[in-house]
Write an enzyme that holds these catalytic residues in place. Structure first.
Site, short mmCIF file in Angstrom:
data_model
loop_
_atom_site.label_atom_id
_atom_site.label_comp_id
_atom_site.label_asym_id
_atom_site.label_seq_id
_atom_site.Cartn_x
_atom_site.Cartn_y
_atom_site.Cartn_z
N VAL A 22 4.24 32.99 26.78
CA VAL A 22 4.33 33.05 28.25
C VAL A 22 4.09 34.47 28.75
O VAL A 22 3.25 34.73 29.62
CB VAL A 22 5.73 32.56 28.71
CG1 VAL A 22 5.93 32.77 30.20
CG2 VAL A 22 5.92 31.09 28.35
N ASP A 209 21.63 34.93 26.29
CA ASP A 209 20.61 35.77 26.91
C ASP A 209 21.26 36.74 27.92
O ASP A 209 20.99 37.94 27.91
CB ASP A 209 19.58 34.87 27.61
CG ASP A 209 18.51 35.64 28.32
OD1 ASP A 209 17.58 36.12 27.64
OD2 ASP A 209 18.58 35.80 29.55
N LYS A 213 21.69 40.94 27.85
CA LYS A 213 21.30 41.79 28.99
C LYS A 213 22.51 42.62 29.47
O LYS A 213 22.37 43.80 29.82
CB LYS A 213 20.76 40.94 30.12
CG LYS A 213 19.40 40.33 29.78
CD LYS A 213 19.04 39.21 30.74
CE LYS A 213 17.66 38.64 30.45
NZ LYS A 213 17.37 37.40 31.17
N1 LIG Z 1 9.65 34.18 29.55
C1 LIG Z 1 10.31 35.01 30.33
O1 LIG Z 1 10.49 34.74 31.54
C2 LIG Z 1 10.85 36.29 29.81
C3 LIG Z 1 10.80 36.59 28.45
N2 LIG Z 1 11.30 37.77 28.00
C4 LIG Z 1 11.23 38.12 26.61
O2 LIG Z 1 9.86 38.27 26.26
C5 LIG Z 1 9.67 37.90 24.89
C6 LIG Z 1 8.61 36.82 24.82
O3 LIG Z 1 9.05 35.72 25.57
P1 LIG Z 1 8.07 34.49 25.90
O4 LIG Z 1 6.70 34.98 26.11
O5 LIG Z 1 8.75 33.74 26.99
O6 LIG Z 1 8.18 33.67 24.54
P2 LIG Z 1 7.11 32.63 23.94
O7 LIG Z 1 7.88 31.83 22.96
O8 LIG Z 1 6.38 31.95 25.03
O9 LIG Z 1 6.10 33.63 23.21
C7 LIG Z 1 6.33 34.25 21.99
C8 LIG Z 1 5.05 34.13 21.20
O10 LIG Z 1 5.17 34.90 20.00
C9 LIG Z 1 4.50 34.19 18.99
N3 LIG Z 1 4.94 34.65 17.67
C10 LIG Z 1 6.03 34.30 16.98
N4 LIG Z 1 6.06 34.94 15.79
C11 LIG Z 1 4.96 35.71 15.76
C12 LIG Z 1 4.43 36.61 14.80
N5 LIG Z 1 5.04 36.81 13.65
N6 LIG Z 1 3.29 37.25 15.09
C13 LIG Z 1 2.65 37.03 16.25
N7 LIG Z 1 3.10 36.18 17.20
C14 LIG Z 1 4.24 35.53 16.95
C15 LIG Z 1 4.83 32.73 19.25
O11 LIG Z 1 3.90 31.87 18.61
C16 LIG Z 1 4.75 32.69 20.78
O12 LIG Z 1 3.44 32.35 21.21
C17 LIG Z 1 11.06 37.46 24.38
O13 LIG Z 1 11.69 38.57 23.78
C18 LIG Z 1 11.77 37.07 25.66
O14 LIG Z 1 13.17 37.16 25.54
C19 LIG Z 1 11.85 38.72 28.85
C20 LIG Z 1 11.92 38.47 30.19
C21 LIG Z 1 11.47 37.22 30.77
N1 LIG Z 2 15.15 33.06 29.67
C1 LIG Z 2 15.31 34.19 30.50
C2 LIG Z 2 13.98 34.87 30.68
C3 LIG Z 2 14.15 36.25 31.08
O1 LIG Z 2 14.77 37.07 30.49
C4 LIG Z 2 15.83 33.75 31.87
O2 LIG Z 2 15.89 32.55 32.11
O3 LIG Z 2 16.20 34.62 32.65
#
Ligand SMILES: NC(=O)C1=CN([C@@H]2O[C@H](COP(=O)(O)OP(=O)(O)OC[C@H]3O[C@@H](n4cnc5c(N)ncnc54)[C@H](O)[C@@H]3O)[C@@H](O)[C@H]2O)C=CC1
Ligand SMILES: N[C@@H](CC=O)C(=O)O
Ligand code: NA
Length: 446
Positions: A22, A209, A213
């Site tokens: 994402v 989560d 934070k």
């Molecule tokens: N989605 C959100 O609204 C927010 C997310 N975050 C943080 O951002 C980070 C990413 O979150 P998202 O994008 O939502 O998660 P996501 O699950 O959509 O994306 C993570 C990606 O990393 C990939 N991945 C896993 N292991 C891997 C590896 N060894 N090498 C390469 N790629 C690998 C997965 O296949 C997946 O596509 C997390 O730490 C999350 O807590 C922070 C703020 C908001």
């Molecule tokens: N899963 C978290 C994503 C951002 O950190 C949320 O819902 O706030």
């Protein structure tokens, strides 16, 4: 002179992206589409040299990036970059990749609150040892600039309290329960579909989560190491429609709150800090009471600055990528100017207090027998624990089958230590005239 410092002006800074979910796909898109502006802002071009993904061969034609950039070899990618963006999430392999990137001289931008809250000091030590930057604005409250304001803008002040809605998923769920009467599971599914929830939404709904934070916010606000394990955590899975309705009747709303506060004795000596996450009622008139949908908001109180409010999108691909790219520009500018951002500041080393010492208020609902002396017994239980009652409301309910009258009592307390409040609830539950303590929820923000 490092390899990067030795580069001629105008030579690109190499950026590696780890993870293309994402957040990662929004980062890849923005890095590509805004390349011209980013170059102008940094003073050198940013060249995306690779995107590490878990699985090769997935169709990513929606992204405006050269397909040859995708690789499953994150380990070698991080050794070639000046800046590594980690948006994989979780502890491993994210931690090892970040450490390896630093050892090879790369500055790191991460959105990974779980990792920062578990092992921040180790990452800071590595950044310090390697002379690189570690930035993670996206890790708390997504797009909202909150970490840099605390870490840098308020570095000359004394932060006293941070009170926030820092999880978009749970705010979305609680808001839907409040406004549409929607069920818990359905609202969680919607939050997942909208890209707000973590890969495993348990991290959101059980408060992990928000606790991560809170640990990060408290560490920066109070110059003290605070890890996720230090945070008292309660999630929203036990919040019922009846709790949401009870809050409505008090002109309150239920929110999952992260509370970080400094506690002092009457002489003004620091006793420690309280860091806690739990669902609580707050008045609708409070600035956090009107935070709807997946929005986040963080309310900061500082000695000289007074009250500050930060509000915006705390989750979702593009909002989170905005914070990531802000950090990328910051660390890239440091590279260009030969500077380095702040390292860990943990000199205050304040003790983290047990939840029992937190001062809060309780809203307690209990079913009791409707006969003389019951209210006095209930009042005595509060008095014996040194808890003062603010309001009591009583409603008589008649049993359909027996016709016997029962009473439902709603008691709202004044502020008291959490240990005294929870001991009062235990004592109430043991009273023979109390049928059931039907709900207990803290009240904050008034
Ligand atoms: N989605 C959100 O609204 C927010 C997310 N975050 C943080 O951002 C980070 C990413 O979150 P998202 O994008 O939502 O998660 P996501 O699950 O959509 O994306 C993570 C990606 O990393 C990939 N991945 C896993 N292991 C891997 C590896 N060894 N090498 C390469 N790629 C690998 C997965 O296949 C997946 O596509 C997390 O730490 C999350 O807590 C922070 C703020 C908001
Ligand atoms: N899963 C978290 C994503 C951002 O950190 C949320 O819902 O706030
Ligand atoms: Na942020």
């Amino acid at each position: 002179m490092s390899e990067v410092e030795g580069k001629a002006a105008g030579e690109p800074l190499k950026v590696a992206l780890l993870g293309c979910g994402v957040v990662g796909s929004s980062v890849a898109r923005m890095l590509t589409q805004q390349a011209g502006d980013l170059t102008a802002r940094v003073g050198r071009p940013l060249e995306l040299i690779g995107i590490a993904v878990r699985r090769a061969g997935r169709d990513r034609s929606d992204l405006p990036v050269d397909p040859s950039l995708f690789t499953t070899d994150a380990d070698s990618l991080v050794t070639k970059a000046d800046i590594v963006i980690e948006v994989i999430g979780g502890i491993e392999p994210a931690r090892s990749l970040i450490l390896k990137a630093m050892e090879h001289g790369a500055s790191v931008v991460s959105a990974n609150k779980a990792l920062l809250a578990e092992d921040g000091p180790n990452l800071y030590a590595a950044a310090d040892r390697c002379g690189v930057d570690l930035y993670y604005e996206a890790a708390v409250a997504g797009a909202i600039p909150i970490l840099r304001p605390i870490r840098e803008s308020l570095a000359g002040d004394e932060v006293r309290k941070v009170l926030g809605i820092v999880n978009g998923t749970t705010n979305y769920v609680l808001d839907k329960m409040d406004t549409t009467g929607q069920g818990f599971a359905e609202a969680v599914e919607q939050a997942q579909a909208l890209g707000y929830a973590e890969a495993d939404p348990t991290a959101d709904v059980e408060g992990f989560d928000a606790a991560a934070k809170a640990a990060i916010l408290a560490s920066l606000a109070f110059h003290t190491r605070v890890s996720s394990d230090d945070v008292h955590r309660e999630g929203i899975t036990e919040v019922t429609a009846a709790d949401v309705q009870a809050a409505k009747e008090m002109d309150c709303v239920v929110k999952l709150l992260a509370i970080c506060e400094r506690t002092r004795d009457e002489q003004g000596h620091d006793l420690g800090i309280s860091v806690r996450v739990y669902p609580a009622m707050i008045p609708r008139s409070h600035p956090l009471g009107s935070v709807r949908d997946a929005y986040n908001a963080v309310f900061v109180e500082a000695a000289a600055a007074g009250e500050l409010m930060f509000y915006g999108k705390g989750a979702g691909g593009d909002p989170t990528a905005s914070a990531v790219l802000g950090d990328v520009v910051a660390v890239a500018r440091h590279r260009v100017g030969g500077a380095k951002g702040p390292g860990e500041s943990a000199y205050a080393d304040l003790p983290v207090l047990d939840i029992g010492r937190a001062l809060t208020r309780y809203h307690i609902s209990l079913d009791v027998a409707d006969r003389p002396g019951v209210l006095a017994q209930v009042a005595t239980a509060f008095a014996e624990h040194g808890v003062s009652i603010e309001t009591v409301r009583q409603q008589i309910v008649r049993d359909d089958e027996t016709g016997a009258a029962r009473a439902n009592l709603i008691v709202v307390t004044h502020m008291a230590p959490d240990s005294a409040l929870s001991a009062t609830v235990d004592a109430l539950a043991d009273l023979p005239t109390v049928d059931e303590v039907t709900s207990v929820m803290r009240v904050e923000g008034s």
